[in-house]
Motif scaffolding. Sequence first.
Motif, PDB file in Angstrom:
ATOM      1  N   SER A   1       0.814  -1.215   0.000  1.00  0.00           N
ATOM      2  CA  SER A   1       0.000   0.000   0.000  1.00  0.00           C
ATOM      3  C   SER A   1       0.850   1.269   0.000  1.00  0.00           C
ATOM      4  O   SER A   1       0.323   2.373  -0.117  1.00  0.00           O
ATOM      5  CB  SER A   1      -0.937   0.008   1.215  1.00  0.00           C
ATOM      6  OG  SER A   1      -0.199   0.029   2.420  1.00  0.00           O
TER       7      SER A   1
ATOM      8  N   GLN B   1      -9.092   6.743   1.681  1.00  0.00           N
ATOM      9  CA  GLN B   1      -9.414   5.527   2.423  1.00  0.00           C
ATOM     10  C   GLN B   1     -10.162   5.900   3.711  1.00  0.00           C
ATOM     11  O   GLN B   1      -9.679   6.655   4.529  1.00  0.00           O
ATOM     12  CB  GLN B   1      -8.127   4.770   2.749  1.00  0.00           C
ATOM     13  CG  GLN B   1      -8.394   3.438   3.460  1.00  0.00           C
ATOM     14  CD  GLN B   1      -7.112   2.651   3.578  1.00  0.00           C
ATOM     15  OE1 GLN B   1      -6.183   2.838   2.820  1.00  0.00           O
ATOM     16  NE2 GLN B   1      -7.061   1.764   4.536  1.00  0.00           N
TER      17      GLN B   1
ATOM     18  N   SER C   1      -6.876  -9.172   2.071  1.00  0.00           N
ATOM     19  CA  SER C   1      -6.521  -8.660   0.750  1.00  0.00           C
ATOM     20  C   SER C   1      -5.198  -9.237   0.280  1.00  0.00           C
ATOM     21  O   SER C   1      -5.052  -9.652  -0.877  1.00  0.00           O
ATOM     22  CB  SER C   1      -6.445  -7.130   0.792  1.00  0.00           C
ATOM     23  OG  SER C   1      -5.995  -6.618  -0.426  1.00  0.00           O
TER      24      SER C   1
ATOM     25  N   HIS D   1     -15.249  -2.891  -0.473  1.00  0.00           N
ATOM     26  CA  HIS D   1     -14.229  -2.065  -1.122  1.00  0.00           C
ATOM     27  C   HIS D   1     -12.989  -2.897  -1.467  1.00  0.00           C
ATOM     28  O   HIS D   1     -12.420  -2.769  -2.557  1.00  0.00           O
ATOM     29  CB  HIS D   1     -13.847  -0.919  -0.191  1.00  0.00           C
ATOM     30  CG  HIS D   1     -12.791  -0.008  -0.739  1.00  0.00           C
ATOM     31  ND1 HIS D   1     -13.020   0.820  -1.812  1.00  0.00           N
ATOM     32  CD2 HIS D   1     -11.502   0.184  -0.376  1.00  0.00           C
ATOM     33  CE1 HIS D   1     -11.917   1.491  -2.087  1.00  0.00           C
ATOM     34  NE2 HIS D   1     -10.985   1.122  -1.226  1.00  0.00           N
ATOM     35  N   MET D   2     -12.584  -3.780  -0.537  1.00  0.00           N
ATOM     36  CA  MET D   2     -11.422  -4.619  -0.778  1.00  0.00           C
ATOM     37  C   MET D   2     -11.650  -5.555  -1.962  1.00  0.00           C
ATOM     38  O   MET D   2     -10.802  -5.688  -2.854  1.00  0.00           O
ATOM     39  CB  MET D   2     -11.102  -5.418   0.491  1.00  0.00           C
ATOM     40  CG  MET D   2      -9.881  -6.344   0.375  1.00  0.00           C
ATOM     41  SD  MET D   2     -10.240  -7.988  -0.311  1.00  0.00           S
ATOM     42  CE  MET D   2     -11.184  -8.687   1.040  1.00  0.00           C
TER      43      MET D   2
ATOM     44  N   GLN E   1     -11.489  -3.723  -5.281  1.00  0.00           N
ATOM     45  CA  GLN E   1     -10.113  -3.435  -5.703  1.00  0.00           C
ATOM     46  C   GLN E   1      -9.442  -4.686  -6.275  1.00  0.00           C
ATOM     47  O   GLN E   1      -8.741  -4.630  -7.291  1.00  0.00           O
ATOM     48  CB  GLN E   1      -9.295  -2.901  -4.524  1.00  0.00           C
ATOM     49  CG  GLN E   1      -9.620  -1.463  -4.146  1.00  0.00           C
ATOM     50  CD  GLN E   1      -8.672  -0.944  -3.080  1.00  0.00           C
ATOM     51  OE1 GLN E   1      -8.366  -1.640  -2.121  1.00  0.00           O
ATOM     52  NE2 GLN E   1      -8.210   0.283  -3.253  1.00  0.00           N
TER      53      GLN E   1
ATOM     54  N   HIS F   1     -10.912  -5.266  -9.676  1.00  0.00           N
ATOM     55  CA  HIS F   1     -10.508  -4.207 -10.617  1.00  0.00           C
ATOM     56  C   HIS F   1      -9.082  -4.430 -11.111  1.00  0.00           C
ATOM     57  O   HIS F   1      -8.800  -4.283 -12.313  1.00  0.00           O
ATOM     58  CB  HIS F   1     -10.616  -2.847  -9.930  1.00  0.00           C
ATOM     59  CG  HIS F   1     -10.109  -1.715 -10.763  1.00  0.00           C
ATOM     60  ND1 HIS F   1     -10.750  -1.268 -11.898  1.00  0.00           N
ATOM     61  CD2 HIS F   1      -8.992  -0.945 -10.628  1.00  0.00           C
ATOM     62  CE1 HIS F   1     -10.059  -0.278 -12.432  1.00  0.00           C
ATOM     63  NE2 HIS F   1      -8.998  -0.064 -11.678  1.00  0.00           N
ATOM     64  N   LYS F   2      -8.159  -4.811 -10.230  1.00  0.00           N
ATOM     65  CA  LYS F   2      -6.769  -5.025 -10.611  1.00  0.00           C
ATOM     66  C   LYS F   2      -6.630  -6.193 -11.579  1.00  0.00           C
ATOM     67  O   LYS F   2      -5.667  -6.267 -12.337  1.00  0.00           O
ATOM     68  CB  LYS F   2      -5.912  -5.269  -9.369  1.00  0.00           C
ATOM     69  CG  LYS F   2      -5.627  -4.003  -8.567  1.00  0.00           C
ATOM     70  CD  LYS F   2      -4.634  -4.240  -7.464  1.00  0.00           C
ATOM     71  CE  LYS F   2      -5.141  -5.133  -6.379  1.00  0.00           C
ATOM     72  NZ  LYS F   2      -4.232  -5.187  -5.210  1.00  0.00           N
TER      73      LYS F   2
ATOM     74  N   HIS G   1      -1.975   0.317 -10.215  1.00  0.00           N
ATOM     75  CA  HIS G   1      -2.252   0.538  -8.788  1.00  0.00           C
ATOM     76  C   HIS G   1      -1.543  -0.470  -7.894  1.00  0.00           C
ATOM     77  O   HIS G   1      -2.133  -1.041  -6.983  1.00  0.00           O
ATOM     78  CB  HIS G   1      -3.765   0.512  -8.510  1.00  0.00           C
ATOM     79  CG  HIS G   1      -4.557   1.391  -9.420  1.00  0.00           C
ATOM     80  ND1 HIS G   1      -4.452   2.776  -9.385  1.00  0.00           N
ATOM     81  CD2 HIS G   1      -5.435   1.103 -10.419  1.00  0.00           C
ATOM     82  CE1 HIS G   1      -5.256   3.277 -10.314  1.00  0.00           C
ATOM     83  NE2 HIS G   1      -5.856   2.301 -10.951  1.00  0.00           N
TER      84      HIS G   1
END
Length: 538
Positions: free
Chosen positions: A302, A322, A333, A375-376, A379, A382-383, A461
């Motif tokens: 992160s 965040q 995650s 949210h996790m 992400q 999305h990645k 990201h």
Amino acid sequence: MTYNLLVVDDEFYAVQGVTQGIDWKELGIGHVYEAFDSEEAVERLLQSPIDVMICDIEMPNRNGLELIKWVKVNSPSTETIFLTGHADFSYTRTALQAGSFDYMLKPFDYDELKTVVKRAIEKITEKREAQSFNEVQQRYYSLFQTHKPLLEEKFWQDLLSRRVVPSRSSLSSLIASYELSFSPDSYVLPVLISVELWKKELSARDEDIMEYALRNAAGEIILASHAGVVLQDRGGNNLVLFYLPQDHAQALNAKELIDRCKHYIRSCNHYFYCNLSCYLGEEIEFNGLLEMYVELLETERSNITQANSVISFGERRGPAGQTFSIPWVSGISVLFDLGSKEDVRHKLDEIFSMLEAEPSLTIETLESSFHALVHMIFQVFHKRGFTIQEVLAPRDLSDSASVTRSFLQFKAWCYRVILNSMDYIITHEKGEASVIQKISSYIDDHLREDITREQIAEYVHFNPAYLSRLFKKETGSSLTDYMLARRIDKSKELLTTSQLKIGDIAEIVGYENVPYFTKMFKKSTGRTPREYRKEQQH
């Protein structure tokens, strides 16, 4: 760094004109020597190391061409610049074939001669730096080849990769059989070393060698005389582990440890051509090391903005905006990225056992956990190029009131959503593969530009160091090697299918300097671009 210059000519005033007519100190030349024939030049070359020789071709007895043949054998590091009054091209060709750096006609312009000598010195400097780097690399490569894996390192690799059950009985048995210098009652303090940037282009093999050098340096500077080990785990992470007795009789001084890490970072910046950061854990018992290890990995991943830093445990640098900081969500995650469904299930079991015994648990805590988990998962998807709607129903994403109505409902929702998400990723595509595809497409679309690892990491990201390990793990190649291969492939395509000039092709694939492009192309294919095009046309 100073250089030595030798001027050779059988005409006295010609030698004086070169030695006296230019301020050689401006180019870093400390000594200027004179010789009036080849024999005198040989004598000087045997007495003093000469970096640049300016030499007339036409001289009595042994001429300049004969002299350079001797120089190439006996003083190969010397760069020769020929001077002659003959404009005949055959002279030029002969001089260049003999190995001269450049060739100038008399009478010459002093500024032009100075420029040519400056280029020769730049070439010498580059060769010296490359030689110095190769000597360091070769020294550590020899160590790397002869070094055998230690049982102690294998123990930690197995423990951190969960090949060893971290129970007291199994640890005691392994420690005894390996005759290791600690016990299950010992405390451990981990320091994660994260390489953020290599300042030189390295192949995958060279990067492995240099990381081996980094671990040796970490043992000398960070660990020093303290009990512990420096290792690379099976995921490619470099780690320093301090061993501390149960009574903390040898407890580490926090300030001293931070100072050691700062000294280590400065040393690596200077000697190993890299930027890196150190992530400090806390003193912890064996049974808590795995959880802290995952936390350090998440802190590293992160961390996007901080470089060459010492980051203590808990100094999380999450992305802007965040809202929640829930450590156990971050841990899941990381386990998502590690790709182990069983580890995720085990982590969930731990979490809910802890929550079930928590007397102060509230609906607000469950609601914040709900949003953080959504949210996790978003992400993670999305990645990998997926959309979360492909696996989860709208109700799973928006009905927080229903999900958090009771502890049992929340627990059921967490297991279903998280494990179904992992099943989807495992079934459809390895998560990292879609990231690799994005990186490949980005590189292809930006070949003309000077692409950096940091730009690619920002695009997908990811933390740069984490991205490099992921890419190498999935492709077997470093980012640098891959970008070079794509540039060479594109060059081959353009050389074969177009009539573009070689200079235009070099620019298209990101090389502003045509000689450097030619050098890299020949290094990869064994032929120059012109030779390659000619072969393809026949």
